[in-house]
Design an enzyme around this catalytic site. Structure first.
Site, mmCIF file in Angstrom:
data_model
loop_
_atom_site.group_PDB
_atom_site.id
_atom_site.type_symbol
_atom_site.label_atom_id
_atom_site.label_comp_id
_atom_site.label_asym_id
_atom_site.label_seq_id
_atom_site.Cartn_x
_atom_site.Cartn_y
_atom_site.Cartn_z
ATOM 1 N N ASP A 74 0.844 -1.203 0.000
ATOM 2 C CA ASP A 74 0.000 0.000 0.000
ATOM 3 C C ASP A 74 0.877 1.250 0.000
ATOM 4 O OD1 ASP A 74 -1.829 2.072 0.645
ATOM 5 O OD2 ASP A 74 -3.117 0.647 1.711
ATOM 6 N N HIS A 127 -2.685 -0.313 -2.774
ATOM 7 C CA HIS A 127 -3.905 0.332 -2.314
ATOM 8 C C HIS A 127 -4.965 0.259 -3.422
ATOM 9 C CE1 HIS A 127 -5.822 3.215 0.466
ATOM 10 N NE2 HIS A 127 -6.372 3.738 -0.611
#
Length: 232
Positions: free
Chosen positions: A170, A201
């Protein structure tokens, strides 16, 4: 069947626009679908419609309604992505918790569904964590929630089940933040964390460049089983 409704804010500062998707028969529970920073866009509405097809009442509140009502942004368009980042900086997540609590109360009182869970994404993932700590929601799921590592002091307030999906690559949640989440939550009896190695993400977005089908389907299957268990 879908519609847009106005949900009275418990802060008494207006009404929250919300997209509602209803199942064909009696709802077996309700899901608050908490948007990313892109508003109640086609992807969020599709998530609601999928929940409705599975027999749930699904409600997506417009979390930016106080300053950008009705905004719908595409994360694959750079200008719209930057616009969304600006809204994120402007946003007060405490207001988001009030909006989620308002939605829960509306579902139980006006829609007549007693058991309510949530599934939130990005900023919505953080709000799912906050809802688990600050409201009486029955179960919560957060996908790649941001800044949860800064709120671990609230973990002791979590009394209902919470599941968090962690994207290991992420770009908005560092490896150090992820490690802090595990250190603070792995031993919590109500919290389950799932890691997704190599995932960025937004990997469970319904559409667009960010989606990774296999991992999104795995995360969604875990979410569906988790919410089915705790909203029964």
């Amino acid at each position: 069947m879908s519609e847009t409704v106005q949900i009275p804010s418990i802060k008494q500062d207006g009404a929250i626009p919300a997209y509602v998707s209803r199942p064909a028969g009696t709802a077996k529970g309700a899901i608050v679908v908490i948007p990313e920073i892109f508003g109640v866009n086609p992807g969020i509405r599709q998530k609601c419609d999928k929940w409705a097809a599975k027999g749930y009442l699904a409600v997506a509140p417009d979390i930016f309604w106080r300053f950008a009502p009705g905004v719908e942004l595409n994360p694959d368009v750079e200008a719209e992505l930057n616009q969304a980042f600006g809204y994120f900086q402007q946003y007060d997540p405490a207001d988001g918790v009030y909006d989620i609590e308002s939605t829960i109360k509306w579902i139980r009182a006006e829609a007549g569904v007693a058991k309510v869970g949530c599934a939130g994404y990005c900023l919505g993932g953080r709000l799912a964590y906050m809802a688990a700590a600050r409201t009486d929601i029955d179960a919560s799921v957060g996908y790649y929630g941001v800044m949860i590592d800064t709120m671990l002091d609230e973990a002791h307030h979590i009394a209902r089940p919470l599941m968090l999906h962690v994207a290991c690559e992420d770009q908005f949640v560092s490896a150090e933040a992820q490690a802090a989440m595990h250190a603070g939550l792995d031993d919590h009896p109500r919290v389950t964390l799932h890691d997704y190695p190599g995932m960025p993400h937004g990997f469970a977005a319904e559409m667009g460049d960010r989606r990774h089908d296999a991992e999104a389907e795995l995360a969604d299957s875990r979410t569906e089983a988790f919410l089915a268990e705790h909203l029964a």
